[in-house]
Design an enzyme around this catalytic site. Sequence first.
Site, PDB file in Angstrom:
ATOM      1  CG  PHE A   1      46.204  17.925  60.275  1.00 42.30           C
ATOM      2  CD1 PHE A   1      45.389  16.994  59.650  1.00 42.30           C
ATOM      3  CD2 PHE A   1      45.611  19.010  60.898  1.00 42.30           C
ATOM      4  CE1 PHE A   1      44.007  17.146  59.646  1.00 42.30           C
ATOM      5  CE2 PHE A   1      44.236  19.175  60.900  1.00 42.30           C
ATOM      6  CZ  PHE A   1      43.432  18.247  60.267  1.00 42.30           C
TER       7      PHE A   1
ATOM      8  CB  ILE B   1      43.770  13.500  66.173  1.00 49.51           C
ATOM      9  CG1 ILE B   1      44.066  12.634  64.947  1.00 49.51           C
ATOM     10  CG2 ILE B   1      44.731  13.149  67.303  1.00 49.51           C
ATOM     11  CD1 ILE B   1      45.469  12.886  64.360  1.00 49.51           C
TER      12      ILE B   1
ATOM     13  CD  GLU C   1      50.200  10.379  57.541  1.00 54.67           C
ATOM     14  OE1 GLU C   1      50.507   9.183  57.644  1.00 54.67           O
ATOM     15  OE2 GLU C   1      50.793  11.296  58.123  1.00 54.67           O
TER      16      GLU C   1
HETATM   17 MO1  MOS Z   1      51.048  12.332  61.051  1.00 55.72          MO
HETATM   18  S1  MOS Z   1      52.169  13.805  60.164  1.00 55.72           S
HETATM   19  O1  MOS Z   1      52.360  11.217  61.297  1.00 55.72           O
HETATM   20  O2  MOS Z   1      50.366  12.973  62.380  1.00 55.72           O
END
Ligand code: MOS
Length: 741
Positions: A251, A477, A701
């Site tokens: 994140f 991730i 996002e």
């Molecule tokens: Mo994101 S805040 O660009 O990992």
Amino acid sequence: MSLSYDYKMDKPVGETRLDRNGQNIIGRALPRFEGPLKVSGTAKYAYEQIVGRNVAYGHLVTAPIGSGKIKRIDPLRALSTKGVLHVVVDDKAARASADPSDSKPAAIKGEVNYHGQPVCMVVAESFEIARDAARLVDIEYEETEGRYDLFAVADEAYDPGEQQMPSTVKKGDVDKAFEAAEVQFEATYTTPSQNSSAMEPHASIASWNGDELTLYGSYQLVSTNVGQLAAALGISQSKVRIVSPYVGGGFGSKLGIAPESVFAALGAKAVDRPVKVALTRQQVYQTTVRRTDTIQRIRIGCTKEGRITAIAHNTICGNLAENPVFEPAGISTVFLYAGENREVTHRKADVNVLLAASMRAPGEAVGMLALENAVDEMAEKLGLDPIEFRKLNEPTEDPQDGLPFSSRKLLECFDEGAKRFDWASRPKTPMSRREGEWYIGVGMAAASRKNMLQPSSARVTLSPDGTALVETDMTDIGTGTYTILQQIAAEMLGLPREKVEVKLGDSALPQGAGSGGSWGANSSGSSVFAACEGIVAEIAKRLDVEPDDMTLKDGTVIAGNRQRLVSEVVGRAPIVVTGNFKPGKQYQTTHQASYGAHFCEVAVNSVTGETRVRRLLSVVAAGRILNEKTATSQCYGGQIFGIGGALTEELIIDPRTGLMVNHDLAEYHVPVNADVPQLDVVLLPERDHAASPLASKGIGELALSGVGAAVTNAIYNATGVRVRDYPMTLDKVLAGWAKQR
Ligand code: MOS
């Protein structure tokens, strides 16, 4: 045979092999193939990569003051503890704490710039010994007065200069137009400091082989991180390898190297053994990065019909003195709504609080809390439905610089969402719907997130046995990168999914885009696309046909009335192609963003002021969806993140000492299951032919951007209370009611 295939996004992409969809894999809602490894505990995360007697353990010692000087560090008592091997006291290590997101970290020179800043590290035979001995390092500090409260120093905010975007974006004369506007709305919103709170704490194992360092870490951008680590250590990048195959969430907090990696490297060098260091949860909060708090003033001027003539978003954030990075909170205001006169500014004040850096949807996540709340307030002032008001101000091109939008389905998102959510039946006035002791309200907000692209390379190997291997230092991730890259390669090469292996997260592999800014899937996927195009071209050459006349399916190549096994065409030596993707002219000549709309229903308790989110729907359009399941999961994550931003998340910094008070998951409140209702996500079909060869845009996002404002707009609709100071905790609702009486 090793080839390369370059793809620069200079032209719109048109139809590709992905559209012909011969293998029927791209876009499908497939589960992440590495999932079973993760849930069975066999996927190795950073801290688990090396085990055994030879490993030593490090524990960071962090500053207990918020501002001052380190007068003396005496490690003697710690060193005389049984099992302690070494204490890393080195200004190279201090550099790591200055700015993990900067590739040229500034030296700290014995200064303490924030509470929790790493000072030294104890290396011992066990974690427990290291942690215990950390208390025994004798450190003398000279405390000076610090600047711990952004609000107290906001008057001293200054222009930090261009960073991720220009600090000032202007068109026309906003002050004049606002003064002259028939209807004016002006308000200041504040958002608190936040922490990414990834499940996996930052952790590293450093292992030297002569002058070559291998670091197992938990990072989002390994190729960038190699440069940062090499710079901090003062060694050549060619001597550093970072391995980060699985990451338990980032994140943004793992975009740059965290201090433990540099300390681990120095410790391992000193004791000539692998050294592993995990940050404690408190250290994750106090010592890595945070999102800055913000102060955001919004002005909107309109005609009485509701057309925007002036829109201004002036923002202030905080960061360490040596770091100019600002939160681009006004990023969406630049292009989301029409209006001849516009102004977006970002100013930064120096504070002695942990480095502020990117946290999921940097800019939009908090900027749209203010903007989308203000738009709702203005719509009410105009007597317009908030969707109608937004539609009236839908620009036909980028209102700032006149560029065409590459694709923009914002209005479709509104319409689809309104229909599914039954927006028409919403309570039109606050406090007009009640169920028992609960007020019910609904609200909505727009979502937008700037599309970002990065150069990315990937190597694809097609083997004589008809299997393929995808390799890039791109990370996964938790977002599904392994699976979508497998899907892209399988679709492009006409292979069953199981025949494609994917290796990621190792800086020894071709340099990928890394995971950040929602560019990962699109950028790294485009490099895999490019590599596969290269392989397809080679196969076509061997068969003496045009690539477009060939279909690849189920491990065979079909051209005209011929069908052959791919493995036969490959022959004895594998075909290896490195695909190099670069953003090109399309990125400069079109405005690229993904869009969405959020709809929320809340119940607010009339006695306690407690808010329960009851329904949350997000309709998003982000170009081609590569995997419906992982894309939807990203949106769920954004929605949940948004609920936290609206209702609970707030890092509290003690204004007297700079101490981050709520530095763990018990006190820093992220939403848990009981806070999250049934979530609905709709992915609108879209292709963005200017964005990439995949015709995709970023999605991760997007679904966070604007969510919190939909929640707080719903709270207003339920309660008649506008709180402009996030998070909207119950005390603020109660205070609002008290004021009304
Ligand atoms: Mo994101 S805040 O660009 O990992």
